[in-house]
Each structure stands twice: as C-alpha cells, then as structure tokens.
Design an enzyme around this catalytic site. Structure first.
Site, PDB file in Angstrom:
ATOM      1  N   GLY A  12     -44.894  32.316  -6.040  1.00  7.22           N
ATOM      2  CA  GLY A  12     -45.928  32.868  -5.000  1.00  7.22           C
ATOM      3  C   GLY A  12     -46.576  34.380  -5.305  1.00  7.22           C
ATOM      4  O   GLY A  12     -47.457  34.820  -4.941  1.00  7.22           O
ATOM      5  N   SER A  13     -46.124  34.715  -6.655  1.00 10.77           N
ATOM      6  CA  SER A  13     -47.121  36.319  -6.909  1.00 10.77           C
ATOM      7  C   SER A  13     -48.601  35.985  -6.868  1.00 10.77           C
ATOM      8  O   SER A  13     -49.345  36.979  -6.901  1.00 10.77           O
ATOM      9  CB  SER A  13     -46.318  36.372  -8.399  1.00 10.77           C
ATOM     10  OG  SER A  13     -46.948  35.672  -9.704  1.00 10.77           O
ATOM     11  N   ASN A  14     -49.128  35.579  -7.701  1.00  4.74           N
ATOM     12  CA  ASN A  14     -50.520  35.259  -7.434  1.00  4.74           C
ATOM     13  C   ASN A  14     -50.966  35.076  -5.954  1.00  4.74           C
ATOM     14  O   ASN A  14     -51.735  35.395  -6.174  1.00  4.74           O
ATOM     15  CB  ASN A  14     -51.027  33.903  -8.209  1.00  4.74           C
ATOM     16  CG  ASN A  14     -51.013  34.230 -10.047  1.00  4.74           C
ATOM     17  OD1 ASN A  14     -51.917  34.674 -10.033  1.00  4.74           O
ATOM     18  ND2 ASN A  14     -50.143  33.690 -10.610  1.00  4.74           N
ATOM     19  N   MET A  90     -47.844  22.746  -8.874  1.00  2.00           N
ATOM     20  CA  MET A  90     -46.794  21.836  -9.477  1.00  2.00           C
ATOM     21  C   MET A  90     -47.333  20.541  -9.506  1.00  2.00           C
ATOM     22  O   MET A  90     -46.339  19.747 -10.040  1.00  2.00           O
ATOM     23  CB  MET A  90     -45.531  21.572  -9.659  1.00  2.00           C
ATOM     24  CG  MET A  90     -45.482  23.453 -10.338  1.00  2.00           C
ATOM     25  SD  MET A  90     -46.082  23.946 -11.619  1.00  2.00           S
ATOM     26  CE  MET A  90     -44.579  23.792 -12.517  1.00  2.00           C
ATOM     27  N   ARG A  91     -48.704  19.669  -9.008  1.00  2.00           N
ATOM     28  CA  ARG A  91     -49.232  18.266  -9.068  1.00  2.00           C
ATOM     29  C   ARG A  91     -49.869  18.469  -9.445  1.00  2.00           C
ATOM     30  O   ARG A  91     -51.293  19.295  -9.044  1.00  2.00           O
ATOM     31  CB  ARG A  91     -48.717  18.368  -7.196  1.00  2.00           C
ATOM     32  CG  ARG A  91     -47.108  17.398  -7.276  1.00  2.00           C
ATOM     33  CD  ARG A  91     -47.638  17.391  -5.333  1.00  2.00           C
ATOM     34  NE  ARG A  91     -45.600  17.481  -5.505  1.00  2.00           N
ATOM     35  CZ  ARG A  91     -45.187  17.010  -6.019  1.00  2.00           C
ATOM     36  NH1 ARG A  91     -45.212  15.089  -5.865  1.00  2.00           N
ATOM     37  NH2 ARG A  91     -43.818  16.609  -5.542  1.00  2.00           N
ATOM     38  N   LEU A  92     -50.455  17.356  -9.172  1.00  4.71           N
ATOM     39  CA  LEU A  92     -51.997  16.979 -10.073  1.00  4.71           C
ATOM     40  C   LEU A  92     -52.414  16.425  -8.735  1.00  4.71           C
ATOM     41  O   LEU A  92     -51.977  16.153  -8.002  1.00  4.71           O
ATOM     42  CB  LEU A  92     -51.526  15.317 -10.821  1.00  4.71           C
ATOM     43  CG  LEU A  92     -51.890  15.682 -12.020  1.00  4.71           C
ATOM     44  CD1 LEU A  92     -51.538  14.210 -13.594  1.00  4.71           C
ATOM     45  CD2 LEU A  92     -53.061  15.928 -13.214  1.00  4.71           C
ATOM     46  N   ILE A  93     -53.835  16.924  -8.604  1.00  5.45           N
ATOM     47  CA  ILE A  93     -54.447  16.430  -7.453  1.00  5.45           C
ATOM     48  C   ILE A  93     -55.200  15.050  -7.201  1.00  5.45           C
ATOM     49  O   ILE A  93     -55.780  14.457  -8.859  1.00  5.45           O
ATOM     50  CB  ILE A  93     -55.234  17.146  -7.426  1.00  5.45           C
ATOM     51  CG1 ILE A  93     -55.526  18.955  -7.432  1.00  5.45           C
ATOM     52  CG2 ILE A  93     -56.506  17.456  -6.092  1.00  5.45           C
ATOM     53  CD1 ILE A  93     -54.187  19.415  -5.592  1.00  5.45           C
ATOM     54  N   HIS A 109     -54.138  28.681 -15.217  1.00  8.34           N
ATOM     55  CA  HIS A 109     -53.505  27.892 -16.217  1.00  8.34           C
ATOM     56  C   HIS A 109     -52.782  29.466 -17.476  1.00  8.34           C
ATOM     57  O   HIS A 109     -53.633  29.869 -17.261  1.00  8.34           O
ATOM     58  CB  HIS A 109     -53.717  27.026 -17.032  1.00  8.34           C
ATOM     59  CG  HIS A 109     -52.797  26.299 -17.389  1.00  8.34           C
ATOM     60  ND1 HIS A 109     -51.534  25.622 -17.138  1.00  8.34           N
ATOM     61  CD2 HIS A 109     -52.753  26.205 -19.088  1.00  8.34           C
ATOM     62  CE1 HIS A 109     -51.147  25.326 -18.160  1.00  8.34           C
ATOM     63  NE2 HIS A 109     -51.757  25.681 -19.414  1.00  8.34           N
TER      64      HIS A 109
END
Ligand code: GRF
Length: 194
Positions: A12-14, A90-93, A109
């Site tokens: 969660g640094s972003n 880390m999942r596709l929406i 990305h």
C-alpha cells in the site's frame, strides 16, 4: 468534492502516497474507502491508522467473482464513490464493477505498457535486458493491463540495475505521478466521458 475508493492487495505504498497528497492539499478528493482482497495486508493497517473505512474480503468465501463484486459495489454506492483507483490490486475486475463504473476505474502498472503486462513486470524488464522501463496509468477494462493509456513515464536502466534498484526508481515515480493524474482526472470532465 469527488470521492475515490482505493483497491489494494499488499503493502500500500501507493495508497499512502495518495493519502499524503490529500493531506498536503495537492489532491482534492475524499478517500472514502479502501477495498482489499487480502485480510492481513499492510495496506489495511495504513487505512486504519488514517481512519479510512475498509472493506476486506477473501475471494475464497464467495462462489464467484460476481458475488464479491456485488458486495464491493454496495460499499462503493454507500460511500458515493466517483472513481475507483487500483493500486496493487492483484485481481482482474469483472463485469459487475466494469458496468457499474464504466470509464471510472484506473490502474497503475510498473512497466511501459503494452510491454510487460501481468505479474512481475520489473522481473520481466530485467530479464529482457531493456534499456528503459517505466510506469503506466491506464483505464481498466476486462483484460490484463490492457485498457486505454492515460499517462506514462520512463526511466533509463544502467547495466548495473538490480530488481531492488529498479523497484525503488519505479515506486518513486509512481508515488509522484499517481496522485497528480488522479487530481487531473477528477477535475476534468473527460474522466467520465472517455
Ligand atoms: C505498484 O508497483 C503498482 O504499480 C503495482 O503494484 C505495486 C503496488 O505497490 N500495480 P504498493 O502496494 O502500492 O506499495
């Protein structure tokens, strides 16, 4: 004020960079929700410390993606979220969220897309021995890192780079560029009319 939700699975640094930009008043938004698919992820501690509400779920407790996305959607609606910001999610929406938030989901990305999509983009760049890599912020569609590109920034690689040195440069760029792109999108009408 426009409201955002951040989706994250890890450190969660972003997320923190976005929070900090709001505190510095460089980003005018309200972060109304953190969504995480990883109970125990450090990003959840960060959100709690910042008193930002969280919705944490484990995908294995749901039969399919549509089930947990419907649950996420309830939280997004309850918090009146305008823009979904993926930051290491880390999942596709899936269709549920794509339809409800069409043109209002963005991702960051760690490569110059379309080069090196998917997992371990930095490792892929190292292996390919490229002289440049970078970061991409893009709208999210059903594919893996395939949506329309909003912004990119490159870094030059020397032949002495390691995974750690590249990661450090990439993250410094991400932490600067993501908040400024979010600010830009939230205050321009185009974000909602791609
Ligand atoms: C970032 O490098 C981002 O580009 C990628 O996942 C990483 C998340 O890092 N999608 P962090 O959790 O924000 O530190």
């Amino acid at each position: 004020m426009k409201r955002i939700a951040v989706f994250a699975s890890g450190n969660g640094s972003n997320f923190q960079a976005i929070v900090n930009a709001v505190k510095r008043e460089e980003l005018n938004t309200s972060i109304t929700l953190l969504v995480s698919d990883k109970p125990g992820a450090f990003v959840i501690d960060r959100a709690m410390k910042e008193e930002i509400p969280t919705f944490v779920f484990a995908a294995k407790n749901y039969q399919e993606k549509a089930n947990y996305e419907r649950e996420i959607l309830k939280h997004l609606k309850a918090n009146e979220v305008d823009l979904i910001v993926l930051a290491g999610y880390m999942r596709l929406i899936g269709e549920t969220l794509l339809q409800a938030y069409s043109g209002k989901i963005i991702n960051i990305h760690p490569s110059l897309l379309p080069a090196f999509p998917g997992k371990d983009a930095i490792g892929q760049a190292l292996k390919a021995k490229v002289s440049q890599t970078g970061i991409t912020i893009h709208y999210v569609d059903a594919g893996m890192d395939t949506g329309p590109i909003i912004a990119q920034e490159a870094i030059t690689l020397s032949d002495k780079e390691t995974r750690e040195s590249i990661q450090e440069k990439i993250q410094a760029l991400e932490h600067r560029l993501y908040p400024s792109v979010i600010q830009h999108l939230l205050h321009k009408k185009e974000v909602f009319h791609q």
